[in-house]
Design a protein around this motif. Structure first.
Motif, PDB file in Angstrom:
ATOM      1  N   SER A  74      -1.075  -3.066   8.150  1.00 37.07           N
ATOM      2  CA  SER A  74      -0.664  -1.360   8.328  1.00 37.07           C
ATOM      3  C   SER A  74      -0.414  -0.440   9.521  1.00 37.07           C
ATOM      4  O   SER A  74       0.344   0.350   9.248  1.00 37.07           O
ATOM      5  CB  SER A  74      -1.612  -0.776   7.658  1.00 37.07           C
ATOM      6  N   GLY A  75      -1.479  -0.650  10.469  1.00 32.61           N
ATOM      7  CA  GLY A  75      -1.030  -0.353  11.690  1.00 32.61           C
ATOM      8  C   GLY A  75      -0.218  -0.589  12.783  1.00 32.61           C
ATOM      9  O   GLY A  75       0.108   0.240  13.497  1.00 32.61           O
ATOM     10  N   SER A  76       0.533  -1.314  12.363  1.00 33.20           N
ATOM     11  CA  SER A  76       1.720  -2.176  11.845  1.00 33.20           C
ATOM     12  C   SER A  76       1.138  -2.449  14.497  1.00 33.20           C
ATOM     13  O   SER A  76       2.337  -2.746  15.126  1.00 33.20           O
ATOM     14  CB  SER A  76       3.020  -0.903  13.401  1.00 33.20           C
ATOM     15  N   ILE A  77      -0.061  -3.658  13.722  1.00 36.52           N
ATOM     16  CA  ILE A  77      -0.259  -4.211  15.167  1.00 36.52           C
ATOM     17  C   ILE A  77       0.013  -5.705  14.478  1.00 36.52           C
ATOM     18  O   ILE A  77      -0.444  -5.847  13.403  1.00 36.52           O
ATOM     19  CB  ILE A  77      -1.983  -4.284  15.093  1.00 36.52           C
ATOM     20  N   PRO A  78       1.356  -6.220  15.503  1.00 41.57           N
ATOM     21  CA  PRO A  78       1.879  -7.403  15.250  1.00 41.57           C
ATOM     22  C   PRO A  78       0.926  -9.187  15.854  1.00 41.57           C
ATOM     23  O   PRO A  78       0.004  -8.412  16.861  1.00 41.57           O
ATOM     24  CB  PRO A  78       2.745  -7.051  15.898  1.00 41.57           C
ATOM     25  N   ASN A  79       0.915  -9.727  15.754  1.00 37.67           N
ATOM     26  CA  ASN A  79       0.864 -11.466  15.876  1.00 37.67           C
ATOM     27  C   ASN A  79       1.284 -12.486  15.381  1.00 37.67           C
ATOM     28  O   ASN A  79       2.003 -12.103  14.508  1.00 37.67           O
ATOM     29  CB  ASN A  79      -0.875 -11.399  15.184  1.00 37.67           C
ATOM     30  N   ARG A 139      -1.318  -9.456   2.021  1.00 32.33           N
ATOM     31  CA  ARG A 139      -2.060  -9.070   1.960  1.00 32.33           C
ATOM     32  C   ARG A 139      -3.278  -7.878   1.272  1.00 32.33           C
ATOM     33  O   ARG A 139      -2.634  -7.118   2.333  1.00 32.33           O
ATOM     34  CB  ARG A 139      -3.323  -9.884   2.406  1.00 32.33           C
ATOM     35  N   ILE A 140      -4.330  -7.839   0.552  1.00 28.03           N
ATOM     36  CA  ILE A 140      -4.548  -6.235  -0.048  1.00 28.03           C
ATOM     37  C   ILE A 140      -6.191  -6.983  -0.037  1.00 28.03           C
ATOM     38  O   ILE A 140      -6.286  -7.687  -0.512  1.00 28.03           O
ATOM     39  CB  ILE A 140      -4.283  -6.077  -1.624  1.00 28.03           C
ATOM     40  N   ASP A 141      -7.051  -6.466   0.876  1.00 26.74           N
ATOM     41  CA  ASP A 141      -8.304  -6.321   1.280  1.00 26.74           C
ATOM     42  C   ASP A 141      -9.213  -5.559   0.218  1.00 26.74           C
ATOM     43  O   ASP A 141     -10.557  -6.299   0.068  1.00 26.74           O
ATOM     44  CB  ASP A 141      -8.476  -5.879   2.456  1.00 26.74           C
ATOM     45  N   SER A 142      -8.820  -4.252  -0.330  1.00 29.61           N
ATOM     46  CA  SER A 142      -9.447  -3.717  -0.866  1.00 29.61           C
ATOM     47  C   SER A 142      -8.893  -3.009  -1.918  1.00 29.61           C
ATOM     48  O   SER A 142      -7.853  -2.401  -1.763  1.00 29.61           O
ATOM     49  CB  SER A 142      -9.981  -2.524  -0.348  1.00 29.61           C
ATOM     50  N   PRO A 143      -9.142  -2.734  -3.301  1.00 27.85           N
ATOM     51  CA  PRO A 143     -10.598  -2.727  -3.813  1.00 27.85           C
ATOM     52  C   PRO A 143     -11.068  -4.388  -4.084  1.00 27.85           C
ATOM     53  O   PRO A 143     -12.540  -4.575  -4.767  1.00 27.85           O
ATOM     54  CB  PRO A 143     -11.151  -2.332  -4.957  1.00 27.85           C
ATOM     55  N   ILE A 144     -10.244  -5.219  -4.318  1.00 28.61           N
ATOM     56  CA  ILE A 144     -10.454  -6.524  -4.315  1.00 28.61           C
ATOM     57  C   ILE A 144      -9.723  -7.298  -3.832  1.00 28.61           C
ATOM     58  O   ILE A 144      -8.333  -6.793  -3.452  1.00 28.61           O
ATOM     59  CB  ILE A 144     -10.278  -7.425  -6.225  1.00 28.61           C
ATOM     60  N   PHE A 145      -9.771  -8.811  -3.632  1.00 28.34           N
ATOM     61  CA  PHE A 145      -9.076  -9.126  -2.155  1.00 28.34           C
ATOM     62  C   PHE A 145      -7.511  -9.822  -2.986  1.00 28.34           C
ATOM     63  O   PHE A 145      -7.693 -11.126  -4.147  1.00 28.34           O
ATOM     64  CB  PHE A 145      -9.518 -10.426  -1.572  1.00 28.34           C
ATOM     65  N   ASN A 153      -2.426  -4.933   3.119  1.00 24.40           N
ATOM     66  CA  ASN A 153      -3.115  -3.695   4.721  1.00 24.40           C
ATOM     67  C   ASN A 153      -2.720  -5.098   5.516  1.00 24.40           C
ATOM     68  O   ASN A 153      -1.553  -4.962   6.786  1.00 24.40           O
ATOM     69  CB  ASN A 153      -4.738  -4.572   4.185  1.00 24.40           C
ATOM     70  N   TYR A 154      -2.540  -5.957   5.002  1.00 23.66           N
ATOM     71  CA  TYR A 154      -1.569  -7.619   6.231  1.00 23.66           C
ATOM     72  C   TYR A 154       0.059  -7.552   5.179  1.00 23.66           C
ATOM     73  O   TYR A 154      -0.225  -8.186   4.296  1.00 23.66           O
ATOM     74  CB  TYR A 154      -2.600  -8.515   6.405  1.00 23.66           C
ATOM     75  N   MET A 155       0.900  -7.248   6.186  1.00 22.96           N
ATOM     76  CA  MET A 155       2.290  -8.605   5.452  1.00 22.96           C
ATOM     77  C   MET A 155       2.428  -9.474   6.589  1.00 22.96           C
ATOM     78  O   MET A 155       2.488  -9.265   8.009  1.00 22.96           O
ATOM     79  CB  MET A 155       3.497  -7.133   4.951  1.00 22.96           C
ATOM     80  N   GLY A 156       3.159 -10.650   6.347  1.00 21.20           N
ATOM     81  CA  GLY A 156       3.660 -11.614   6.726  1.00 21.20           C
ATOM     82  C   GLY A 156       4.995 -12.625   6.912  1.00 21.20           C
ATOM     83  O   GLY A 156       5.215 -12.208   5.855  1.00 21.20           O
ATOM     84  N   TRP A 157       5.415 -13.137   7.437  1.00 20.82           N
ATOM     85  CA  TRP A 157       6.071 -14.554   7.104  1.00 20.82           C
ATOM     86  C   TRP A 157       4.632 -15.711   7.997  1.00 20.82           C
ATOM     87  O   TRP A 157       5.000 -15.645   9.117  1.00 20.82           O
ATOM     88  CB  TRP A 157       6.913 -14.261   7.925  1.00 20.82           C
ATOM     89  N   TYR A 158       5.425 -16.850   6.565  1.00 22.40           N
ATOM     90  CA  TYR A 158       3.953 -18.399   7.145  1.00 22.40           C
ATOM     91  C   TYR A 158       6.275 -18.947   7.516  1.00 22.40           C
ATOM     92  O   TYR A 158       6.955 -18.814   6.810  1.00 22.40           O
ATOM     93  CB  TYR A 158       3.963 -18.486   6.242  1.00 22.40           C
ATOM     94  N   ARG A 159       6.054 -20.146   7.626  1.00 25.08           N
ATOM     95  CA  ARG A 159       7.481 -21.190   7.652  1.00 25.08           C
ATOM     96  C   ARG A 159       6.826 -22.546   6.917  1.00 25.08           C
ATOM     97  O   ARG A 159       5.504 -22.609   7.588  1.00 25.08           O
ATOM     98  CB  ARG A 159       8.400 -21.592   8.115  1.00 25.08           C
ATOM     99  N   ARG A 160       7.495 -22.653   5.969  1.00 23.96           N
ATOM    100  CA  ARG A 160       6.967 -24.591   6.045  1.00 23.96           C
ATOM    101  C   ARG A 160       8.507 -25.453   5.996  1.00 23.96           C
ATOM    102  O   ARG A 160       9.484 -25.184   6.225  1.00 23.96           O
ATOM    103  CB  ARG A 160       7.052 -24.669   4.961  1.00 23.96           C
TER     104      ARG A 160
END
Length: 117
Positions: free
Chosen positions: A52-57, A97-103, A31-38
């Motif tokens: 998955s619909g290419s909406i960014p934040n 991140r995968i939301d379904s069927p389980i997180f 569902n979501y892919m992203g980047w974190y940093r430390r």
């Protein structure tokens, strides 16, 4: 799901880098892919994420400088980083991140980005 990140390195302030992260394995849609940093001495923070619909934040500090994109056919997420600043120096981690069927949440191995002044 395995995440393989690449593209980090050393760059001068004002320069650009592109990070890539390819996901493999798994049986469900991501569902979501992203980047974190430390950054050194700091907590991990979300840099950018995309649905998955290419909406960014984006986190405020990278808006207008970083662009996240996603190729669903390749299960790959990209982070184009421009106008880099020394404060962008960090280890960048890919996340899926995968939301379904389980997180489910998965992390890549991290790639170091160093921006010199």
């Amino acid at each position: 799901v395995q995440l393989q990140a690449s593209g980090g390195g050393l760059v001068q302030a004002g320069g650009s880098l592109r990070l890539s992260c390819a996901a493999s394995g798994g049986s469900f849609s991501i569902n979501y892919m992203g980047w974190y940093r430390r950054a050194p001495g700091k907590q991990r923070e979300l840099v950018a994420a995309i649905t998955s619909g290419s909406i960014p934040n984006y986190t405020d500090s990278v808006k207008g400088r970083f662009t996240i994109s996603r190729d669903n056919a390749r299960n790959t997420v990209y982070l184009q980083m421009s106008s880099l600043k020394p404060e962008d120096t960090a280890v960048y981690y890919c996340n899926a991140r995968i939301d379904s069927p389980i997180f489910q949440m998965y992390w890549g191995q991290g790639t170091l980005v160093t921006v010199s002044s």
